[in-house]
Design a protein around this motif. Structure first.
Motif, short mmCIF file in Angstrom:
data_model
loop_
_atom_site.label_atom_id
_atom_site.label_comp_id
_atom_site.label_asym_id
_atom_site.label_seq_id
_atom_site.Cartn_x
_atom_site.Cartn_y
_atom_site.Cartn_z
N ASN A 66 30.21 32.94 39.57
CA ASN A 66 29.86 32.51 41.33
C ASN A 66 31.14 31.87 41.77
OD1 ASN A 66 28.93 33.55 43.84
ND2 ASN A 66 27.41 32.71 43.97
N ALA A 67 32.23 31.26 41.21
CA ALA A 67 33.08 30.51 41.28
C ALA A 67 34.07 30.86 41.87
CB ALA A 67 33.23 28.92 41.32
N PRO A 68 35.05 31.18 42.88
CA PRO A 68 36.58 31.87 43.27
C PRO A 68 37.11 31.55 41.41
CG PRO A 68 35.73 30.54 45.12
CD PRO A 68 34.94 29.96 44.25
N SER A 69 37.83 32.73 41.95
CA SER A 69 38.69 32.89 40.08
C SER A 69 40.51 33.48 40.77
CB SER A 69 37.80 34.20 39.96
OG SER A 69 38.65 35.21 40.19
N ILE A 70 41.17 32.89 39.82
CA ILE A 70 42.39 33.03 40.02
C ILE A 70 42.29 34.60 38.79
CG2 ILE A 70 44.39 33.07 39.64
CD1 ILE A 70 44.50 29.97 39.68
N ASP B 252 39.84 48.41 41.25
CA ASP B 252 38.35 48.37 40.54
C ASP B 252 37.82 47.12 40.56
OD1 ASP B 252 38.07 50.84 39.94
OD2 ASP B 252 38.28 51.23 37.65
N PHE B 253 38.08 45.98 39.98
CA PHE B 253 38.09 44.68 39.83
C PHE B 253 37.70 43.88 41.46
CE2 PHE B 253 37.89 39.94 40.61
CZ PHE B 253 37.55 39.64 39.68
N LEU B 254 38.59 44.23 42.48
CA LEU B 254 38.58 44.05 44.04
C LEU B 254 36.94 44.11 44.70
CD1 LEU B 254 42.14 43.29 45.11
CD2 LEU B 254 40.78 41.40 44.39
N TYR B 255 37.39 45.25 44.00
CA TYR B 255 35.96 46.50 45.00
C TYR B 255 34.29 46.45 43.88
CZ TYR B 255 39.48 48.09 48.11
OH TYR B 255 39.94 48.04 48.87
N ARG B 256 34.91 45.79 42.64
CA ARG B 256 33.51 45.82 42.41
C ARG B 256 32.45 47.24 41.38
NH1 ARG B 256 35.66 40.46 42.54
NH2 ARG B 256 34.15 38.81 43.12
N ARG B 257 33.59 47.70 41.48
CA ARG B 257 33.57 49.09 41.02
C ARG B 257 33.65 49.16 39.62
NH1 ARG B 257 37.88 51.70 44.49
NH2 ARG B 257 39.36 51.51 43.50
N HIS C 146 29.16 44.67 37.75
CA HIS C 146 28.47 43.72 37.86
C HIS C 146 28.35 42.64 38.46
CE1 HIS C 146 30.81 43.13 35.24
NE2 HIS C 146 30.79 41.10 35.02
N LEU C 147 29.10 42.30 39.51
CA LEU C 147 29.88 41.80 39.79
C LEU C 147 29.58 41.24 41.62
CD1 LEU C 147 33.18 40.72 38.38
CD2 LEU C 147 31.45 39.45 38.27
N ALA C 148 28.53 41.88 41.78
CA ALA C 148 28.97 42.60 43.43
C ALA C 148 28.60 41.23 43.96
CB ALA C 148 27.61 43.61 43.43
N ASP C 149 27.56 40.31 43.78
CA ASP C 149 27.29 39.18 44.77
C ASP C 149 28.35 38.16 44.21
OD1 ASP C 149 25.03 40.98 45.85
OD2 ASP C 149 23.88 40.29 44.14
N THR C 150 28.91 38.24 44.05
CA THR C 150 30.07 37.25 43.87
C THR C 150 31.09 36.89 44.29
OG1 THR C 150 31.81 38.20 42.08
CG2 THR C 150 29.93 36.83 41.02
N SER C 151 32.09 35.95 44.18
CA SER C 151 33.19 35.88 45.52
C SER C 151 34.35 36.08 45.16
CB SER C 151 33.54 34.04 45.41
OG SER C 151 32.10 33.19 45.73
#
Length: 135
Positions: free
Chosen positions: A2-6, A43-48, A53-58
């Protein structure tokens, strides 16, 4: 996560491992996520796809984007990010070997926050990343 990533969009293993090593040396506390192709980056940015599974993360705090990615080109990825109201505020730094003035102009016209040439020597690369992290 949930913490922002790079997010590092980089297809070169050598460049990615160098970046990862530098970030460890600089004690960068953000989690590092790697995508090797343009479509995977979106895909990562759009959570697809495999990232649903990252849909609710920053979203990432920073995107380091290589222009010459596998499949979908980094230029197209940059255009899509900066044209999407949900993503356009993401800081995107182009990190590439291309010093072509047309690439530089295109990226800034699309909304890239910075355009950084990948230094060849590790010490120069480290110094460049120190400046970027400080920025």
């Amino acid at each position: 996560m949930n913490a922002p990533s790079i997010l590092i969009a980089e297809d070169s293993d050598e460049d990615f491992f160098t970046l990862n090593r530098i970030f460890k040396k600089l004690a960068v506390s953000y989690p590092i996520v790697r995508c090797t192709g343009g479509e995977e980056t979106l895909d990562f940015l759009y959570r697809r796809g495999k990232y649903t599974h990252l849909a609710d993360t920053s979203l990432p705090a920073l995107v380091l984007l290589d222009l010459n990615l596998i499949g979908l080109d980094g230029r197209v990825v940059l255009e899509r990010i900066k044209q999407d109201p949900a993503l356009k505020r993401l800081p995107v730094v182009i990190l590439t070997t291309s010093s072509n003035p047309r690439d530089v102009a295109f990226c800034y016209e699309c909304g890239a926050n910075s355009y950084v040439l990948k230094p060849v020597h590790f010490d120069h690369f480290t110094r460049t990343m120190e400046l970027l992290v400080g920025y």
